[in-house]
Design an enzyme around this catalytic site. Structure first.
Site, PDB file in Angstrom:
ATOM      1  N   ASP A   7       0.830  -1.319   0.081  1.00 21.37           N
ATOM      2  CA  ASP A   7      -0.373   0.379  -0.244  1.00 21.37           C
ATOM      3  C   ASP A   7       1.283   1.164   0.019  1.00 21.37           C
ATOM      4  O   ASP A   7       2.103   1.329   0.145  1.00 21.37           O
ATOM      5  CB  ASP A   7      -0.902  -0.097   1.547  1.00 21.37           C
ATOM      6  CG  ASP A   7      -2.313   0.694   0.601  1.00 21.37           C
ATOM      7  OD1 ASP A   7      -1.868   1.961   0.423  1.00 21.37           O
ATOM      8  OD2 ASP A   7      -3.430   0.226   1.792  1.00 21.37           O
TER       9      ASP A   7
HETATM   10  C1  NOJ Z   1      -3.918   4.545  -0.099  1.00 25.83           C
HETATM   11  C2  NOJ Z   1      -5.065   3.651   0.223  1.00 25.83           C
HETATM   12  O1  NOJ Z   1      -5.174   2.746   1.236  1.00 25.83           O
HETATM   13  C3  NOJ Z   1      -5.134   1.992  -1.186  1.00 25.83           C
HETATM   14  O2  NOJ Z   1      -6.810   1.666  -0.708  1.00 25.83           O
HETATM   15  C4  NOJ Z   1      -5.162   2.976  -2.094  1.00 25.83           C
HETATM   16  O3  NOJ Z   1      -5.120   2.584  -3.604  1.00 25.83           O
HETATM   17  C5  NOJ Z   1      -3.934   4.248  -2.438  1.00 25.83           C
HETATM   18  N1  NOJ Z   1      -3.824   4.779  -1.042  1.00 25.83           N
HETATM   19  C6  NOJ Z   1      -3.159   4.237  -3.240  1.00 25.83           C
HETATM   20  O4  NOJ Z   1      -4.389   5.759  -3.820  1.00 25.83           O
END
Ligand code: NOJ
Length: 705
Positions: free
Chosen positions: A242
Site C-alpha cells: 500500500d
Molecule cells: C492508500 C489506500 O489504502 C489504497 O487503498 C489506495 O489504493 C492507495 N492509497 C493509492 O491511492
C-alpha cells in the site's frame, strides 16, 4: 536486465510527490515500473513515451489508479452496491468503469476492496461489501470479472487489484491503519474467502494492507504473503504494497530503518513498492551483499513483467485517449439502476411511500438533497460534480407541476449554524409531504475517516426534530457512507429510505423509488447497531455457552435482589438484537415465504444441497425481492456461526404473483477451516432457512454425509 533495471520494475512512482523532472529522469533510466496518480491521459501518454522510447529496454509503465466505484460515471459506493445483492449488475458497473478508465490510459484499477468489516466506525466500510464473507466473495468475483473480463489484454478492460491483504477490516476500535490481533481461524474463515474468490477469478494483482497482523506488519508478513497468498492460494500475479506501507514498517517498530524495511518487505513477498523509494534506494546493495537472496528480485520482476505481458502492454503501450468527453447514456443507465437497487427501505408507516405524482406541494429539506460532491461519496478522483444529478434537480425536472420548496436548513451536514432551520420548518409546514435528506458529507467517509459517534453529524438531529414537528408526512432519506445510529430520527419519520452515497445518477434513482416507478429492493449488507457500544455486531456470530435471553432487554430492575437476566451473553442496557439485521430491507407491499422443501435430506460430500421455497408478493406493484438462504452447522470440531449466508437470488414478482425459488448449494460451500487451517467438510446435521432477511424463520433440516 541489469539489477537496477529489475529493481526499477519493483518501484511505483507517485506522480506529484517529487518534482516532475525527477520522475521523468527515473523513467528514462528504466528505474520505474509503474506510476500512480498520473493526472490525465495526456500525462500518461507523455510518461509512457519516455519509458518506451527513451529508456534502454523500453519496458512500458503500468498506470494505476483508484477506480473504486466507477471512473468518471460514479456508481454508488461499494457498500451501497452490496445492498443490491445483484452480482450481474455490479459486474456490469465494473465493466463500464474499466472501459472509462482504460480509455484514459489507466491499465490497473486498485480495486475491488474485498475487506470484510464488522465495524461501521471504520471509514473504509464505505469501500467494502460489508460484514459477510460469502456476500463479499460473490461481489469480489463480480467486480474482478467486470474490471478484467475474460482477458485483461482487452483494451476495454483493466487489471484488477484485490485489497488489502489481509484482515484490514478488523482494525481495532474501527480506527484506520490500527493494530489487528486475530486468530488464524478467524483470518481464514472471515477474511481470506473474498481473496480466494478473486484469485479463482484470475485477479492480476493484490495489495498488501497497512495494518500489522499479530505483531507483524502485513507488508512484511511472510505468513500471509508467501505462505497463504503465493503458496496456498497459488496467486501468480504480483503484490503491490500500500501507499508508503513499506517505509511505515519502521514506524510500526518492526525494523530499525528503511533499508531493513525494504529487505523485510521484499523477502516477505512484496513485488512492487507503492509511492516510496526504499526498494530503489536499498534493494541493489542488499542483493549484492547477499542480505537479500537474489531470487527474491528475480521472482518479483517475473511477476510484474508477467502481468505487463498479459495486459498486452508491449504491443499496445499507449492509451487510446478518451473517446468521448460526455458520459455515455448506457453508463448513466447502469449507474442509475445500481442506485435504485442499492437503496434500502427501512420503514414505511401506513404505506406513505410511494408518493403520488398528483401531489401539489413538496418540501425538500436538507443540504444533501443538492450536494453533488457528497452524493458521489468517497474516492471520486475522476468523478465530476457537473455530471451529477441530485435528488432536487431530478425532482424539479420530473415534476414541473408540483410546487417544490427547497430549504437546506443547514448549509453543510456538519455545520452547527442553526439560522436556516426556521425557513426549513416553514417549508415543511406549507407542504403536503416533506422529503428530508440527512447523513454524512463525503469528507467523513472513506480512508482515515473513522468516527467514534455514529449519530447525525452537526445539528442535523435538531433539524429532524424541528421538521418532524411541522411535517404532515415525513420521509427521511439518509445519504451516508456507513450505518448510523439514528433511532430517534427513524422514530419520528413516517418512512425511511437509506440511499447511501449513491453516485452520479443517485437523484433520478431516488425519484423513481419515491414515486413508485420502481419498488425498493436493497437489503442491508451490514447490521445496523442500536448503539455504538454494540459494535462489533453481526448476524453470523457464535452461539456462546450462555446465549442471550429475551428478558435481557429489560435490564435489571432497580431494587431487584436477584438478577433476572441470568448471566447470559448480553448488555444490560440494550437488547441483543441490532436495530436492523443483515439482509433486512422492505419493499412496496410484502413478500411471504412458504413451502420450504429440502430436496435432498442427506447431502453427499461431493453433492449439492437443493432447497426450494415459495415466494408470494402481496401488493399492487411489481417488486424485486432478494431471497436469502442461511445454514447452521449444528456441531463442528471448530464451533460454527449461528447462521451463515450460503445463497441469494433476486426474484422479480408481479403483483400477487407467487414463484418458487430454487437454491443449489455445492456441498463444498459448507466446508470450513479445521484446526489445522485446511478447508474441511464435516459430516453432521444442519438447519437451513430461506427468507428475506438474516432473521428468516422458515426452516428446514438436512445432514451432510
Ligand atoms: C492508500 C489506500 O489504502 C489504497 O487503498 C489506495 O489504493 C492507495 N492509497 C493509492 O491511492
Amino acid at each position: 536486465m541489469t539489477l537496477a533495471e529489475k529493481i526499477g520494475q519493483m518501484s511505483q512512482l507517485m506522480i506529484g510527490r517529487n518534482p516532475l523532472s525527477d520522475t521523468e529522469a527515473r523513467i528514462r533510466q528504466g528505474l520505474a515500473g509503474s506510476c500512480l496518480n498520473a493526472a490525465s491521459v495526456e500525462q500518461r501518454n507523455h510518461l509512457q513515451r519516455l519509458a518506451v522510447e527513451e529508456s534502454r529496454l523500453g519496458i512500458p509503465l503500468l498506470f494505476g489508479r483508484d477506480v473504486i466505484h466507477g471512473f468518471r460515471t460514479m456508481l454508488p459506493i461499494p457498500l451501497a452496491q452490496a445492498s443490491s445483492f445483484d452480482t450481474a449488475l455490479v459486474e456490469e458497473g465494473a465493466r463500464l468503469a474499466a472501459r472509462e478508465a482504460s480509455a484514459e490510459g489507466v491499465d490497473w484499477a486498485f480495486g475491488p476492496v474485498v475487506d470484510v468489516t464488522r465495524d461501521p466506525r471504520w471509514g473504509r466500510i464505505a469501500e467494502t461489501s460489508g460484514e459477510d464473507p460469502f456476500l463479499a466473495a460473490q461481489l469480489a468475483r463480480a467486480v474482478v470479472r467486470g474490471l478484467q473480463g475474460a482477458d485483461f489484454s482487452d483494451r476495454d478492460r483493466v487489471i484488477a487489484c484485490a485489497k488489502h491483504f489481509l484482515a484490514y477490516g478488523a482494525v481495532e476500535a474501527g480506527k484506520d491503519y490500527n493494530t489487528i490481533t486475530i486468530s488464524e481461524q478467524n483470518l481464514r474463515e472471515v477474511h481470506l474467502p473474498s481473496f480466494r474468490a478473486c484469485i479463482e477469478e484470475g485477479v492480476g494483482t493484490v495489495m498488501s494492507a497497512f495494518n500489522e497482523i499479530n505483531g507483524v506488519p502485513a507488508t512484511a508478513n511472510r505468513f500471509t504473503l508467501r505462505d497463504l497468498l503465493k503458496g496456498e492460494l497459488a496467486f501468480d500475479g504480483f503484490v503491490v504494497s500500500d501507499c508508503s506501507s513499506v517505509v511505515e514498517i519502521v514506524q510500526h517498530g518492526f525494523c530499525t530503518d528503511e533499508r531493513a524495511a525494504a529487505r523485510e518487505a521484499a523477502s516477505a513477498g512484496i513485488d512492487m513498492e507503492m509511492a516510496t523509494s526504499a526498494f530503489i534506494t536499498h534493494l541493489e546493495a542488499l542483493t549484492v551483499s547477499g542480505e537479500l537472496v537474489s531470487e527474491v528480485v528475480e521472482e518479483a520482476v517475473r511477476r510484474v513483467l508477467r502481468i505487463k505481458f498479459r495486459r498486452g502492454l508491449f504491443e499496445h503501450p499507449y492509451p487510446r485517449g478518451s473517446t468521448s468527453r460526455t458520459l455515455p447514456v448506457e453508463h448513466r443507465g447502469v449507474a442509475q439502476r445500481l442506485a435504485e437497487e442499492s437503496a434500502v427501505l427501512l420503514k414505511n408507516r401506513d404505506a406513505v411511500l410511494p408518493l403520488s405524482p398528483e401531489l401539489r406541494s413538496l418540501a425538500v429539506i436538507g443540504c444533501l438533497a443538492n450536494a453533488p460532491l457528497d452524493q458521489m461519496g468517497c474516492w471520486t478522483l475522476d468523478g465530476r460534480t457537473e455530471d451529477v444529478v441530485t435528488p432536487l434537480a431530478a425532482l424539479r425536472s420530473r415534476f414541473p407541476a408540483i410546487r417544490i420548496d427547497f430549504a437546506p436548513g443547514i448549509e453543510t451536514p456538519r455545520s452547527r449554524d442553526s439560522s436556516g432551520i426556521e425557513a426549513a420548518v416553514a417549508a415543511a409546514r406549507a407542504a403536503e409531504v416533506v422529503l428530508l435528506f440527512v447523513g454524512e458529507d463525503q469528507n467523513i467517509s472513506g480512508e482515515s475517516k473513522c468516527r467514534a459517534f455514529l449519530d447525525l453529524p452537526g445539528i442535523q438531529s435538531e433539524l429532524v426534530a424541528a421538521v418532524a414537528d411541522a411535517a404532515k408526512q415525513l420521509v427521511l432519506i439518509v445519504m451516508s457512507g456507513r450505518p448510523l445510529v439514528i433511532d430517534a430520527a427513524l422514530e419520528r419519520a413516517d418512512a425511511v429510505l437509506w440511499a447511501w452515497h449513491n453516485g452520479t445518477m443517485g437523484g433520478p434513482a431516488l425519484v423513481n423509488l419515491l414515486f413508485g416507478a420502481r419498488a425498493p429492493s436493497g437489503k442491508l449488507p451490514v447490521s445496523f447497531p442500536r448503539t455504538v457500544g454494540q459494535i462489533p455486531i453481526y448476524y453470523s456470530h457464535k452461539a456462546t455457552g450462555r446465549p442471550p435471553k429475551a428478558e435481557a432487554r429489560a435490564g435489571i430492575p432497580i431494587g431487584t435482589p436477584i438478577d433476572p437476566i441470568g448471566f447470559s451473553t448480553c448488555h444490560l442496557d440494550v437488547e441483543s438484537s441490532p436495530l436492523f439485521p443483515f439482509g433486512f430491507g422492505l419493499t412496496y407491499g410484502t413478500v411471504e415465504y412458504s413451502d420450504l422443501v429440502v430436496v435432498n435430506l442427506v447431502v453427499p460430500r461431493n453433492g449439492t444441497l437443493e432447497v426450494h421455497a415459495r415466494l408470494r408478493c402481496h401488493g399492487a406493484r411489481p417488486i424485486e425481492e432478494v431471497a436469502q438462504l442461511y445454514v447452521r452447522d449444528l456441531v463442528g470440531s471448530v464451533t460454527r456461526p449461528v447462521r451463515e449466508l450460503k445463497g441469494f437470488q433476486r426474484v422479480a414478482l408481479a403483483p400477487n404473483e407467487a414463484k418458487t425459488v430454487r437454491f443449489r448449494i455445492p456441498a463444498s460451500d459448507l466446508a470450513f477451516p479445521g484446526r489445522d487451517g485446511a478447508l474441511q467438510l464435516e459430516p453432521g446435521d444442519f438447519h437451513v432457512w430461506v427468507g428475506g432477511c438474516s432473521d428468516a424463520t422458515l426452516q428446514g433440516e438436512f445432514s451432510l454425509a
